[in-house]
Scaffold this motif. Structure first.
Motif, PDB file in Angstrom:
ATOM      1  N   LYS A   1       0.850  -1.198   0.000  1.00 37.39           N
ATOM      2  CA  LYS A   1       0.000   0.000   0.000  1.00 37.39           C
ATOM      3  C   LYS A   1       0.876   1.234   0.000  1.00 37.39           C
ATOM      4  CE  LYS A   1      -4.434  -1.305   1.991  1.00 37.39           C
ATOM      5  NZ  LYS A   1      -5.393  -1.118   3.092  1.00 37.39           N
ATOM      6  N   LYS A   2       0.420   2.247  -0.742  1.00 41.52           N
ATOM      7  CA  LYS A   2       1.188   3.492  -0.800  1.00 41.52           C
ATOM      8  C   LYS A   2       0.340   4.638  -0.260  1.00 41.52           C
ATOM      9  CE  LYS A   2       4.419   2.374  -4.440  1.00 41.52           C
ATOM     10  NZ  LYS A   2       5.164   2.820  -5.615  1.00 41.52           N
ATOM     11  N   LEU A   3       1.025   5.474   0.512  1.00 36.83           N
ATOM     12  CA  LEU A   3       0.400   6.661   1.077  1.00 36.83           C
ATOM     13  C   LEU A   3       1.381   7.799   0.814  1.00 36.83           C
ATOM     14  CD1 LEU A   3      -2.133   7.285   2.878  1.00 36.83           C
ATOM     15  CD2 LEU A   3      -0.630   7.079   4.857  1.00 36.83           C
ATOM     16  N   LYS A   4       1.186   8.485  -0.319  1.00 34.93           N
ATOM     17  CA  LYS A   4       2.098   9.535  -0.760  1.00 34.93           C
ATOM     18  C   LYS A   4       3.530   8.988  -0.809  1.00 34.93           C
ATOM     19  CE  LYS A   4      -0.823  13.267   0.929  1.00 34.93           C
ATOM     20  NZ  LYS A   4      -0.966  14.454   1.806  1.00 34.93           N
ATOM     21  N   ARG A   5       4.433   9.472   0.012  1.00 32.71           N
ATOM     22  CA  ARG A   5       5.835   9.020  -0.039  1.00 32.71           C
ATOM     23  C   ARG A   5       6.084   7.776   0.822  1.00 32.71           C
ATOM     24  NH1 ARG A   5       8.376  11.969   2.686  1.00 32.71           N
ATOM     25  NH2 ARG A   5       6.752  13.322   3.514  1.00 32.71           N
ATOM     26  N   LEU A   6       5.046   7.257   1.451  1.00 31.25           N
ATOM     27  CA  LEU A   6       5.188   6.089   2.326  1.00 31.25           C
ATOM     28  C   LEU A   6       4.686   4.843   1.603  1.00 31.25           C
ATOM     29  CD1 LEU A   6       5.272   8.548   4.322  1.00 31.25           C
ATOM     30  CD2 LEU A   6       4.083   7.094   5.960  1.00 31.25           C
ATOM     31  N   THR A   7       5.484   3.783   1.627  1.00 35.31           N
ATOM     32  CA  THR A   7       5.094   2.508   1.031  1.00 35.31           C
ATOM     33  C   THR A   7       5.139   1.438   2.112  1.00 35.31           C
ATOM     34  OG1 THR A   7       6.024   3.143  -1.107  1.00 35.31           O
ATOM     35  CG2 THR A   7       5.603   0.800  -0.752  1.00 35.31           C
ATOM     36  N   PHE A   8       4.048   0.719   2.259  1.00 34.74           N
ATOM     37  CA  PHE A   8       3.923  -0.324   3.270  1.00 34.74           C
ATOM     38  C   PHE A   8       3.801  -1.668   2.570  1.00 34.74           C
ATOM     39  CE2 PHE A   8       3.011   2.684   6.682  1.00 34.74           C
ATOM     40  CZ  PHE A   8       2.506   3.765   5.977  1.00 34.74           C
ATOM     41  N   GLN A   9       4.484  -2.667   3.129  1.00 37.58           N
ATOM     42  CA  GLN A   9       4.419  -4.002   2.538  1.00 37.58           C
ATOM     43  C   GLN A   9       4.183  -5.035   3.628  1.00 37.58           C
ATOM     44  OE1 GLN A   9       7.581  -4.828  -0.158  1.00 37.58           O
ATOM     45  NE2 GLN A   9       6.641  -6.720  -0.867  1.00 37.58           N
TER      46      GLN A   9
ATOM     47  N   SER B   1       6.596  -7.053   8.044  1.00 40.61           N
ATOM     48  CA  SER B   1       6.125  -5.901   7.290  1.00 40.61           C
ATOM     49  C   SER B   1       7.234  -4.861   7.240  1.00 40.61           C
ATOM     50  CB  SER B   1       4.879  -5.309   7.964  1.00 40.61           C
ATOM     51  OG  SER B   1       4.395  -4.199   7.231  1.00 40.61           O
ATOM     52  N   SER B   2       7.140  -3.982   6.271  1.00 38.61           N
ATOM     53  CA  SER B   2       8.113  -2.901   6.185  1.00 38.61           C
ATOM     54  C   SER B   2       7.414  -1.604   5.820  1.00 38.61           C
ATOM     55  CB  SER B   2       9.194  -3.226   5.153  1.00 38.61           C
ATOM     56  OG  SER B   2       8.639  -3.330   3.860  1.00 38.61           O
ATOM     57  N   LEU B   3       8.042  -0.518   6.238  1.00 38.06           N
ATOM     58  CA  LEU B   3       7.585   0.833   5.908  1.00 38.06           C
ATOM     59  C   LEU B   3       8.766   1.539   5.250  1.00 38.06           C
ATOM     60  CD1 LEU B   3       6.250   3.664   6.119  1.00 38.06           C
ATOM     61  CD2 LEU B   3       6.840   3.658   8.548  1.00 38.06           C
ATOM     62  N   HIS B   4       8.569   1.985   4.026  1.00 34.02           N
ATOM     63  CA  HIS B   4       9.624   2.692   3.304  1.00 34.02           C
ATOM     64  C   HIS B   4       9.173   4.121   3.071  1.00 34.02           C
ATOM     65  CE1 HIS B   4      13.101   3.101   0.655  1.00 34.02           C
ATOM     66  NE2 HIS B   4      12.311   3.758  -0.170  1.00 34.02           N
TER      67      HIS B   4
END
Lengths: 117, 111
Positions: free
Chosen positions: B56-64, B72-75
């Protein structure tokens, strides 16, 4: 404003005293929680109530007693306060069973910082 | 007892840099949530991931969410000072949707 409100925000007290923290939510949620956040920012669940019924009771000293007079309120009373009780206590609420795979999304209050001297 | 190991615990970077926060467990979770907490406030939900492999993407944040639903990761791309805060992952069990939180990552983005 729709929110989870908890009072007081700050509480400074002496060891051995008894204190209470109150929590109210106007979100129409049916489940409420108390979490404790220690100085290292670790959040640990203490209790959870669903429609006034206790459903989660983690290993917490029995000096801590939650009370839910109705599903919009969950109070936390602490007897014989100890130094180790110093922490930030967060109230949260959710609507049980309405999200994916039982994943209840929590709405947190702003926290109550308890300092025991 | 389900445990979530979150790393790194502290992250201090310059504006414009990229970063990744990791959340790992030996347990399977029904879903995983990411929260952000600012000083003096409670955590606020950023995203929920449910399906193994979900991104999932939230503007500049990508969650997997990992394929096995254990990690899980937060980029964050091109971090900004406004991203500064405490980031918490939380895994949901099937027991009354009980959430287990990771230890948190304190992110500081310097201008």
């Amino acid at each position: 404003d729709t929110a989870v409100s908890q009072t007081p925000k700050y509480l400074v007290t002496q060891m051995g005293n008894d204190k209470s923290i109150k929590c109210e939510q106007n979100l129409g949620h049916d489940t409420m929680y108390w979490y404790k956040q220690d100085s290292k920012k670790f959040l640990k669940i203490m209790f959870s109530y669903n429609n006034k019924e206790l459903i989660i009771n983690e290993t917490v000293p029995n000096r801590f007693s939650p009370k839910s007079p109705d599903k919009a309120h969950l109070n936390l009373h602490i007897n014989s306060l100890e130094l180790g009780d110093s922490a930030v206590y967060f109230c949260a609420s959710s609507l049980m069973g309405t999200t994916h795979s039982g994943a209840n999304v929590l709405t947190f209050g702003a926290g109550s910082r308890l300092t025991v001297l | 007892t389900q445990l979530l190991e979150q790393s790194p615990q502290f992250l201090s970077i310059q504006e414009g840099e990229n970063l990744t926060v990791y959340c790992n467990s030996s347990s399977v979770f029904s879903s995983l949530q990411w929260y952000r907490q600012e000083p003096g406030e409670g955590p606020v939900l950023l995203v929920t991931v449910v399906t193994g492999g979900e991104v999932k993407k939230l503007k500049r944040l990508t969650f997997q969410f990992g394929d096995a639903r254990k990690d899980s990761s937060l980029h964050i791309t091109a971090a900004q000072p406004g991203d500064t805060g405490l980031y918490l992952c939380a895994g949901a069990s099937t027991s009354y949707g009980k959430l287990t939180f990771g230890q948190g990552t304190i992110l500081t983005v310097h201008p």
